[in-house]
Motif scaffolding. Structure first.
Motif, PDB file in Angstrom:
ATOM      1  N   PRO A 109      31.023  14.542   7.172  1.00 53.55           N
ATOM      2  CA  PRO A 109      30.288  15.520   7.107  1.00 53.55           C
ATOM      3  C   PRO A 109      30.704  16.543   6.875  1.00 53.55           C
ATOM      4  CG  PRO A 109      30.095  14.385   8.585  1.00 53.55           C
ATOM      5  CD  PRO A 109      32.000  13.492   8.141  1.00 53.55           C
ATOM      6  N   ILE A 110      31.862  17.179   7.634  1.00 51.82           N
ATOM      7  CA  ILE A 110      32.265  18.831   7.088  1.00 51.82           C
ATOM      8  C   ILE A 110      31.901  18.488   5.502  1.00 51.82           C
ATOM      9  CG2 ILE A 110      34.317  18.804   7.976  1.00 51.82           C
ATOM     10  CD1 ILE A 110      31.232  21.237   8.605  1.00 51.82           C
ATOM     11  N   THR A 111      32.710  17.419   4.954  1.00 51.63           N
ATOM     12  CA  THR A 111      33.369  17.952   3.510  1.00 51.63           C
ATOM     13  C   THR A 111      32.324  18.009   3.044  1.00 51.63           C
ATOM     14  OG1 THR A 111      35.698  16.482   4.407  1.00 51.63           O
ATOM     15  CG2 THR A 111      34.850  17.190   1.253  1.00 51.63           C
ATOM     16  N   ALA A 112      30.963  17.327   2.875  1.00 49.09           N
ATOM     17  CA  ALA A 112      30.164  17.021   2.126  1.00 49.09           C
ATOM     18  C   ALA A 112      29.769  18.463   1.923  1.00 49.09           C
ATOM     19  CB  ALA A 112      29.264  15.768   2.995  1.00 49.09           C
ATOM     20  N   LEU A 113      29.246  18.771   3.940  1.00 52.67           N
ATOM     21  CA  LEU A 113      28.050  20.018   3.273  1.00 52.67           C
ATOM     22  C   LEU A 113      29.120  21.045   2.378  1.00 52.67           C
ATOM     23  CD1 LEU A 113      27.597  19.737   7.325  1.00 52.67           C
ATOM     24  CD2 LEU A 113      26.056  19.774   5.203  1.00 52.67           C
ATOM     25  N   LEU A 114      30.530  21.345   2.640  1.00 55.59           N
ATOM     26  CA  LEU A 114      31.311  22.194   2.392  1.00 55.59           C
ATOM     27  C   LEU A 114      31.212  21.757   0.455  1.00 55.59           C
ATOM     28  CD1 LEU A 114      34.764  22.048   4.136  1.00 55.59           C
ATOM     29  CD2 LEU A 114      32.693  24.253   4.013  1.00 55.59           C
ATOM     30  N   LEU A 115      31.081  21.053   0.008  1.00 59.80           N
ATOM     31  CA  LEU A 115      30.881  20.854  -1.648  1.00 59.80           C
ATOM     32  C   LEU A 115      29.394  21.203  -1.368  1.00 59.80           C
ATOM     33  CD1 LEU A 115      32.758  17.163  -2.251  1.00 59.80           C
ATOM     34  CD2 LEU A 115      33.167  19.645  -2.604  1.00 59.80           C
ATOM     35  N   LEU A 146      33.663   3.889  10.504  1.00 62.77           N
ATOM     36  CA  LEU A 146      33.975   4.983  11.801  1.00 62.77           C
ATOM     37  C   LEU A 146      34.344   3.762  13.291  1.00 62.77           C
ATOM     38  CD1 LEU A 146      29.741   4.333  12.022  1.00 62.77           C
ATOM     39  CD2 LEU A 146      31.166   6.290  11.188  1.00 62.77           C
ATOM     40  N   THR A 147      35.224   2.763  13.194  1.00 62.86           N
ATOM     41  CA  THR A 147      35.517   2.716  14.456  1.00 62.86           C
ATOM     42  C   THR A 147      37.750   2.886  14.278  1.00 62.86           C
ATOM     43  OG1 THR A 147      35.919   0.233  14.062  1.00 62.86           O
ATOM     44  CG2 THR A 147      34.326   1.506  15.364  1.00 62.86           C
ATOM     45  N   SER A 148      37.855   3.328  13.163  1.00 64.42           N
ATOM     46  CA  SER A 148      38.968   3.438  12.789  1.00 64.42           C
ATOM     47  C   SER A 148      39.874   4.464  12.541  1.00 64.42           C
ATOM     48  CB  SER A 148      39.281   3.475  10.651  1.00 64.42           C
ATOM     49  OG  SER A 148      38.815   4.446  10.241  1.00 64.42           O
ATOM     50  N   TRP A 203      29.802  -1.698  14.598  1.00 62.68           N
ATOM     51  CA  TRP A 203      30.113  -0.177  13.587  1.00 62.68           C
ATOM     52  C   TRP A 203      30.545  -0.728  12.641  1.00 62.68           C
ATOM     53  CZ3 TRP A 203      27.306   3.921  15.321  1.00 62.68           C
ATOM     54  CH2 TRP A 203      26.680   3.865  16.389  1.00 62.68           C
ATOM     55  N   PRO A 204      30.439  -0.411  11.416  1.00 59.61           N
ATOM     56  CA  PRO A 204      31.505  -0.351  10.596  1.00 59.61           C
ATOM     57  C   PRO A 204      32.993   0.424  10.725  1.00 59.61           C
ATOM     58  CG  PRO A 204      29.456   0.633   9.838  1.00 59.61           C
ATOM     59  CD  PRO A 204      29.585   0.727  11.019  1.00 59.61           C
ATOM     60  N   PRO A 212      36.350   9.146   8.785  1.00 64.75           N
ATOM     61  CA  PRO A 212      34.892   9.514   8.459  1.00 64.75           C
ATOM     62  C   PRO A 212      34.511  10.820   9.756  1.00 64.75           C
ATOM     63  CG  PRO A 212      35.889   7.223   9.022  1.00 64.75           C
ATOM     64  CD  PRO A 212      37.150   8.446   9.223  1.00 64.75           C
ATOM     65  N   TRP A 213      35.830  11.510   9.889  1.00 66.72           N
ATOM     66  CA  TRP A 213      35.270  12.390  10.832  1.00 66.72           C
ATOM     67  C   TRP A 213      35.077  13.736  10.323  1.00 66.72           C
ATOM     68  CZ3 TRP A 213      33.205   9.890  14.492  1.00 66.72           C
ATOM     69  CH2 TRP A 213      34.108   8.730  15.821  1.00 66.72           C
ATOM     70  N   LEU A 214      35.193  13.565   8.935  1.00 67.97           N
ATOM     71  CA  LEU A 214      36.022  14.607   8.234  1.00 67.97           C
ATOM     72  C   LEU A 214      34.834  14.568   6.721  1.00 67.97           C
ATOM     73  CD1 LEU A 214      39.541  15.249   8.025  1.00 67.97           C
ATOM     74  CD2 LEU A 214      38.251  17.091   9.047  1.00 67.97           C
TER      75      LEU A 214
END
Length: 313
Positions: free
Chosen positions: A39-45, A28-30, A24-25, A35-37
């Motif tokens: 996707p939802i940040t992109a959707l909100l934008l 993603l493993t940090s 994994w990059p 990394p977990w916020l």
């Protein structure tokens, strides 16, 4: 033997972790939350911030109805809005609708929650039945009440007329003095269960000890309700009123389906007026301006409410 097994296990874990990090990059493993916020940040934008900025940009243009072109004029729509009498009428209808629906749904929701706050047999099923109106789409609910309030064959209208509570020559949804009340019936039927669920959750979370002490001291049920239940539920009530109030402010479906803002403009709210300007007049910049103005009213009203009632999240 045990030490050797532990060392072997540690080596296996290290190898497994190294393998995972190589597959994994690294981000993603940090352990960083980004990394977990992301996707939802992109959707909100994409679905929240971008439409808002686009509406703001559009409000700075004047729509030419002949050429169907937008011309840059930053003050045209805001000046038009302040001089538009229909806007002020829609503000009055919106506040009247919101405050009336909130008071009725809150009182009914609290009363029903107090009745259902029991572990007796069958009460669980009743609580589940209360959620059924919430799954019906608002447009379907509006159509259902449109038929029930029809002056010729509506069940509710015929019942009120037969009981002598309503004159037959004035259909409820066709009369300017009662059309808004007809729309309120649909809203109250559908959203009172929402208040019931929130109040029930609040009642179930209250500690039992103060009520037991009050019963030992001889407090009546009404005294326990006003001196213990209501004060301890105040934060839940304030939060429920805030959430429901914001939702009520953007009422559109019931008005569109049941009266289409009529008769005349008797049931026109800010959102329904913006919809009329957008879909019928195709004046997109002015409709965007009305929507932004509605958002400003919601923010100001909510801020005042939060300040007055000290709502905490």
């Amino acid at each position: 033997m045990v030490s050797h097994h532990a060392q072997s296990l540690a080596v296996d874990v290290q190898v497994s972790s190294t393998t995972r990090r190589s597959v994994w990059p690294r981000f993603l493993t940090s352990e960083h939350p980004f990394p977990w916020l992301a996707p939802i940040t992109a959707l909100l934008l994409a679905f929240g911030v971008y439409p808002l900025l686009y509406a703001l940009w559009l409000s700075f243009f004047k729509r030419n109805p002949i050429t169907r072109m937008n011309v840059f004029n930053p003050t045209w729509n805001w000046g038009k809005l302040l001089a538009d009498e229909r806007v002020w009428g829609a503000i009055g209808h919106t506040y009247l609708y919101t405050i009336t629906a909130l008071l009725i749904e809150l009182c009914l929701g609290l009363a029903i929650a107090l009745l259902l706050d029991s572990d007796r047999k069958g009460y669980g099923s009743l609580r589940a039945l209360m959620t059924l109106p919430l799954v019906v789409p608002p447009a379907v609910t509006g159509m259902m009440f449109l038929l029930m309030l029809d002056g010729s064959f509506g069940v509710l209208s015929m019942g009120l007329v037969s009981l002598g509570l309503w004159p037959p020559q004035y259909p409820i949804l066709a009369s300017s003095g009662s059309a808004l009340a007809g729309i309120l019936l649909a809203d109250i039927w559908q959203w009172t269960p929402f208040m019931v669920l929130i109040m029930l959750a609040g009642l179930r979370a209250l500690p039992k000890e103060p009520f037991e002490a009050a019963a030992i001291d001889g407090a009546t049920p009404s005294q326990a309700f006003f001196r213990l239940t209501l004060p301890m539920l105040s934060r839940i009530i304030a939060l429920a009123v805030l959430i429901r109030g914001v939702d009520l402010f953007r009422i559109y479906d019931y008005v569109k389906v049941m009266t289409d803002s009529g008769p005349g403009t008797a049931t026109e709210t800010l959102t329904s007026y913006a919809g009329t300007i957008y879909f019928k007049n195709a004046d997109f910049p002015y409709a965007s301006t009305i929507s932004l103005f509605t958002l400003l009213l919601v923010i100001v009203t909510s801020s005042i409410f939060i300040k007055l009632f000290k709502v905490r999240f």
